[in-house]
Design a protein around this motif. Structure first.
Motif, PDB file in Angstrom:
ATOM      1  N   HIS A 135       1.814  -3.009   3.659  1.00 20.43           N
ATOM      2  CA  HIS A 135       1.756  -2.627   2.242  1.00 20.43           C
ATOM      3  C   HIS A 135       2.174  -1.166   2.080  1.00 20.43           C
ATOM      4  O   HIS A 135       1.626  -0.279   2.716  1.00 20.43           O
ATOM      5  N   LYS A 136       3.148  -0.899   1.215  1.00 16.49           N
ATOM      6  CA  LYS A 136       3.689   0.447   1.083  1.00 16.49           C
ATOM      7  C   LYS A 136       3.423   1.082  -0.287  1.00 16.49           C
ATOM      8  O   LYS A 136       3.662   2.276  -0.464  1.00 16.49           O
ATOM      9  N   THR A 137       2.916   0.301  -1.236  1.00 20.22           N
ATOM     10  CA  THR A 137       2.819   0.780  -2.618  1.00 20.22           C
ATOM     11  C   THR A 137       1.992   2.047  -2.758  1.00 20.22           C
ATOM     12  O   THR A 137       2.392   3.001  -3.407  1.00 20.22           O
ATOM     13  N   PHE A 138       0.816   2.076  -2.125  1.00 19.16           N
ATOM     14  CA  PHE A 138      -0.083   3.221  -2.288  1.00 19.16           C
ATOM     15  C   PHE A 138      -0.081   4.143  -1.065  1.00 19.16           C
ATOM     16  O   PHE A 138      -0.998   4.926  -0.894  1.00 19.16           O
ATOM     17  N   ARG A 139       0.947   4.052  -0.243  1.00 19.93           N
ATOM     18  CA  ARG A 139       1.054   4.949   0.895  1.00 19.93           C
ATOM     19  C   ARG A 139       1.203   6.388   0.391  1.00 19.93           C
ATOM     20  O   ARG A 139       2.036   6.677  -0.470  1.00 19.93           O
ATOM     21  N   GLY A 140       0.395   7.274   0.926  1.00 21.42           N
ATOM     22  CA  GLY A 140       0.472   8.669   0.511  1.00 21.42           C
ATOM     23  C   GLY A 140      -0.322   8.993  -0.740  1.00 21.42           C
ATOM     24  O   GLY A 140      -0.290  10.125  -1.229  1.00 21.42           O
ATOM     25  N   TYR A 141      -1.059   7.997  -1.280  1.00 25.13           N
ATOM     26  CA  TYR A 141      -1.847   8.206  -2.497  1.00 25.13           C
ATOM     27  C   TYR A 141      -3.345   8.053  -2.246  1.00 25.13           C
ATOM     28  O   TYR A 141      -4.103   7.773  -3.158  1.00 25.13           O
ATOM     29  N   GLY A 142      -3.769   8.238  -1.007  1.00 25.06           N
ATOM     30  CA  GLY A 142      -5.197   8.277  -0.717  1.00 25.06           C
ATOM     31  C   GLY A 142      -5.865   6.952  -0.483  1.00 25.06           C
ATOM     32  O   GLY A 142      -7.081   6.911  -0.242  1.00 25.06           O
ATOM     33  N   ALA A 143      -5.137   5.842  -0.559  1.00 22.77           N
ATOM     34  CA  ALA A 143      -5.758   4.544  -0.282  1.00 22.77           C
ATOM     35  C   ALA A 143      -6.229   4.499   1.168  1.00 22.77           C
ATOM     36  O   ALA A 143      -5.544   4.972   2.071  1.00 22.77           O
ATOM     37  N   ALA A 144      -7.414   3.947   1.394  1.00 23.10           N
ATOM     38  CA  ALA A 144      -7.997   3.914   2.735  1.00 23.10           C
ATOM     39  C   ALA A 144      -8.689   2.576   2.950  1.00 23.10           C
ATOM     40  O   ALA A 144      -8.930   1.817   2.003  1.00 23.10           O
ATOM     41  N   TYR A 145      -9.011   2.295   4.203  1.00 19.58           N
ATOM     42  CA  TYR A 145      -9.718   1.057   4.531  1.00 19.58           C
ATOM     43  C   TYR A 145     -11.204   1.209   4.200  1.00 19.58           C
ATOM     44  O   TYR A 145     -11.828   2.234   4.500  1.00 19.58           O
ATOM     45  N   GLY A 146     -11.743   0.172   3.567  1.00 25.37           N
ATOM     46  CA  GLY A 146     -13.164   0.160   3.254  1.00 25.37           C
ATOM     47  C   GLY A 146     -13.733  -1.228   3.463  1.00 25.37           C
ATOM     48  O   GLY A 146     -12.995  -2.210   3.629  1.00 25.37           O
ATOM     49  N   ASN A 147     -15.053  -1.310   3.463  1.00 25.96           N
ATOM     50  CA  ASN A 147     -15.733  -2.598   3.657  1.00 25.96           C
ATOM     51  C   ASN A 147     -16.380  -3.048   2.363  1.00 25.96           C
ATOM     52  O   ASN A 147     -16.979  -2.253   1.640  1.00 25.96           O
ATOM     53  N   CYS A 148     -16.256  -4.335   2.087  1.00 25.20           N
ATOM     54  CA  CYS A 148     -16.924  -4.943   0.936  1.00 25.20           C
ATOM     55  C   CYS A 148     -18.056  -5.825   1.454  1.00 25.20           C
ATOM     56  O   CYS A 148     -17.806  -6.935   1.936  1.00 25.20           O
ATOM     57  N   PRO A 149     -19.311  -5.347   1.398  1.00 28.95           N
ATOM     58  CA  PRO A 149     -20.434  -6.112   1.961  1.00 28.95           C
ATOM     59  C   PRO A 149     -20.621  -7.483   1.318  1.00 28.95           C
ATOM     60  O   PRO A 149     -20.943  -8.453   2.008  1.00 28.95           O
ATOM     61  N   VAL A 264      -5.611  -4.976  -9.158  1.00 27.98           N
ATOM     62  CA  VAL A 264      -4.701  -3.837  -9.295  1.00 27.98           C
ATOM     63  C   VAL A 264      -3.255  -4.331  -9.323  1.00 27.98           C
ATOM     64  O   VAL A 264      -2.764  -4.907  -8.360  1.00 27.98           O
ATOM     65  N   LEU A 265      -2.593  -4.106 -10.478  1.00 22.49           N
ATOM     66  CA  LEU A 265      -1.174  -4.423 -10.582  1.00 22.49           C
ATOM     67  C   LEU A 265      -0.330  -3.160 -10.667  1.00 22.49           C
ATOM     68  O   LEU A 265       0.899  -3.230 -10.682  1.00 22.49           O
ATOM     69  N   ALA A 266      -1.000  -2.012 -10.736  1.00 20.20           N
ATOM     70  CA  ALA A 266      -0.273  -0.742 -10.786  1.00 20.20           C
ATOM     71  C   ALA A 266       0.394  -0.466  -9.442  1.00 20.20           C
ATOM     72  O   ALA A 266      -0.061  -0.922  -8.396  1.00 20.20           O
ATOM     73  N   LYS A 267       1.471   0.318  -9.496  1.00 23.09           N
ATOM     74  CA  LYS A 267       2.215   0.641  -8.282  1.00 23.09           C
ATOM     75  C   LYS A 267       1.953   2.057  -7.785  1.00 23.09           C
ATOM     76  O   LYS A 267       2.309   2.383  -6.657  1.00 23.09           O
ATOM     77  N   PHE A 268       1.348   2.881  -8.639  1.00 22.74           N
ATOM     78  CA  PHE A 268       1.073   4.264  -8.282  1.00 22.74           C
ATOM     79  C   PHE A 268      -0.340   4.630  -8.704  1.00 22.74           C
ATOM     80  O   PHE A 268      -0.897   4.036  -9.636  1.00 22.74           O
ATOM     81  N   LEU A 269      -0.901   5.645  -8.060  1.00 20.46           N
ATOM     82  CA  LEU A 269      -2.283   6.024  -8.313  1.00 20.46           C
ATOM     83  C   LEU A 269      -2.501   6.477  -9.750  1.00 20.46           C
ATOM     84  O   LEU A 269      -3.506   6.131 -10.360  1.00 20.46           O
ATOM     85  N   TRP A 270      -1.575   7.250 -10.305  1.00 21.54           N
ATOM     86  CA  TRP A 270      -1.781   7.743 -11.664  1.00 21.54           C
ATOM     87  C   TRP A 270      -1.746   6.611 -12.682  1.00 21.54           C
ATOM     88  O   TRP A 270      -2.417   6.654 -13.712  1.00 21.54           O
ATOM     89  N   ARG A 271      -0.977   5.558 -12.381  1.00 19.13           N
ATOM     90  CA  ARG A 271      -0.991   4.382 -13.259  1.00 19.13           C
ATOM     91  C   ARG A 271      -2.311   3.623 -13.122  1.00 19.13           C
ATOM     92  O   ARG A 271      -2.857   3.126 -14.112  1.00 19.13           O
ATOM     93  N   LEU A 272      -2.796   3.525 -11.887  1.00 19.80           N
ATOM     94  CA  LEU A 272      -4.098   2.889 -11.661  1.00 19.80           C
ATOM     95  C   LEU A 272      -5.200   3.637 -12.396  1.00 19.80           C
ATOM     96  O   LEU A 272      -6.067   3.017 -13.022  1.00 19.80           O
ATOM     97  N   ASN A 273      -5.173   4.965 -12.353  1.00 18.07           N
ATOM     98  CA  ASN A 273      -6.166   5.767 -13.057  1.00 18.07           C
ATOM     99  C   ASN A 273      -6.151   5.492 -14.550  1.00 18.07           C
ATOM    100  O   ASN A 273      -7.206   5.380 -15.187  1.00 18.07           O
ATOM    101  N   THR A 274      -4.961   5.371 -15.133  1.00 14.70           N
ATOM    102  CA  THR A 274      -4.857   5.094 -16.569  1.00 14.70           C
ATOM    103  C   THR A 274      -5.438   3.732 -16.904  1.00 14.70           C
ATOM    104  O   THR A 274      -6.161   3.577 -17.900  1.00 14.70           O
ATOM    105  N   ARG A 275      -5.143   2.734 -16.063  1.00 18.47           N
ATOM    106  CA  ARG A 275      -5.691   1.393 -16.312  1.00 18.47           C
ATOM    107  C   ARG A 275      -7.208   1.395 -16.233  1.00 18.47           C
ATOM    108  O   ARG A 275      -7.894   0.785 -17.071  1.00 18.47           O
ATOM    109  N   ILE A 276      -7.754   2.084 -15.244  1.00 14.63           N
ATOM    110  CA  ILE A 276      -9.207   2.126 -15.086  1.00 14.63           C
ATOM    111  C   ILE A 276      -9.851   2.845 -16.269  1.00 14.63           C
ATOM    112  O   ILE A 276     -10.862   2.385 -16.824  1.00 14.63           O
ATOM    113  N   LYS A 277      -9.278   3.968 -16.691  1.00 12.70           N
ATOM    114  CA  LYS A 277      -9.816   4.695 -17.840  1.00 12.70           C
ATOM    115  C   LYS A 277      -9.788   3.830 -19.092  1.00 12.70           C
ATOM    116  O   LYS A 277     -10.735   3.851 -19.898  1.00 12.70           O
ATOM    117  N   THR A 278      -8.724   3.059 -19.263  1.00 12.74           N
ATOM    118  CA  THR A 278      -8.612   2.182 -20.430  1.00 12.74           C
ATOM    119  C   THR A 278      -9.640   1.061 -20.375  1.00 12.74           C
ATOM    120  O   THR A 278     -10.268   0.718 -21.387  1.00 12.74           O
TER     121      THR A 278
END
Length: 308
Positions: A135-149, A264-278
């Motif tokens: 997956h390359k969409t969020f490379r360099g935008y702080g996406a990291a591996y996490g666990n969903c309990p 998440v259908l956004a391709k960039f972090l700033w677009r994701l932020n806008t969707r979440i705020k909305t």
């Protein structure tokens, strides 16, 4: 004229638009309201924010599908519609205004002075573990591996850390990479607060965090204690915390299942932020409408309520 019952989609859009219109003109700086070429825009800022909010509440994730629906079915409300690229560019440019509208609604409802908050986080995956390597969409935008309990799986993405009041209204939130410990964003979330009580789950247990918050900001952080903890709360207090914490779990469930905040259908972090705020504004606006429509029935009174 408003009616105390919203009968259909167009009624809801009208109610939403009037509220957004008046708050927008109350809180938006002049340099944004009168920016270059604003008079040539087909849709106003208030209309764009309104359309975005309603689309999120209808669980329409595809911006293209929602705009096409509006053009075909809402042409009496919006006789002209801007191109989708222009619509989305303007919407993303208004992300700070969307935040300020949410803050103003919080203030109008009197929630800024509430003495209690509940804290928790939800997962925002951008990719399943199996595809994360490619997956390359969020490379360099702080996406990291996490666990969903709850799902017992590893994902690539972010976490949304939230504060809600006892009624489930989201007062504050912050987005972090998925591998960030839940305790790290606490100071940022509580930056504007003093002398309140915050309830959390076991993930907020810390030998240093609670005492430091108490000393520096007079904030009582009361996380549920782990079973092996030597300093257990009295049984009655444990039951109260457990019961009240269900409220944020309900809020998280509504944001996830009704507003698809994890999709998440956004391709960039700033677009994701806008969707979440909305999405969060849309969720909070429903609280506002339920409160307001129980007290008033016309536009003039809505205006008086907003402008005090």
């Amino acid at each position: 004229m408003f009616y105390q019952r919203i009968c259909d989609l167009k009624d809801f859009i009208t109610v939403t638009y009037v509220i957004i219109y008046y708050i927008y003109h109350k809180i938006t700086p002049t340099y944004i309201k009168k920016r270059k070429n604003i008079n040539h825009y087909i849709l106003s800022d208030s209309q764009i924010i309104t359309i975005s909010i309603v689309g999120e509440l209808l669980t329409i994730d595809s911006e293209k599908a929602w705009i096409e629906f509006c053009k075909k079915n809402l042409n009496d409300l919006f006789p002209q519609f801007s191109h989708r690229t222009r619509f989305n560019r303007t919407r993303r440019g208004l992300h700070s205004i969307i935040d300020e509208i949410r803050n103003e609604i919080t203030s109008m409802l009197g929630f800024t002075d509430n003495s209690y908050r509940i804290i928790d986080s939800i997962q925002i995956p951008v990719c399943k573990f199996g595809r994360a390597r490619f997956h390359k969409t969020f490379r360099g935008y702080g996406a990291a591996y996490g666990n969903c309990p709850s799902k017992k799986e590893t994902y690539l993405g972010y976490k949304l850390h939230m504060l809600v009041n006892l009624g489930g209204y989201v007062t504050d939130f912050v987005l972090t990479p998925a591998d960030i410990d839940d305790r790290r964003p606490v100071w940022e979330l509580l930056e504007s607060y003093d002398s309140i009580t915050v309830l959390g789950d076991k993930g907020y247990t810390s030998s240093n965090l609670s005492p430091e918050l108490k000393v520096e900001k007079n904030i009582d952080l009361l996380p549920l204690q782990k079973k092996n903890s030597k300093n257990q709360y009295p049984k009655e207090l444990r039951q109260i915390i457990f019961k009240l914490r269900r409220r944020i779990e309900t809020t998280a469930s509504q944001l996830t299942e009704q507003l698809n905040i994890e999709k998440v259908l956004a391709k960039f972090l700033w677009r994701l932020n806008t969707r979440i705020k909305t999405k969060v504004l849309a969720y909070n606006l429903c609280h506002f409408i339920n409160r307001v429509l129980g007290k008033t029935s016309d536009i003039a009174k809505i205006k008086d309520l907003i402008f005090g």
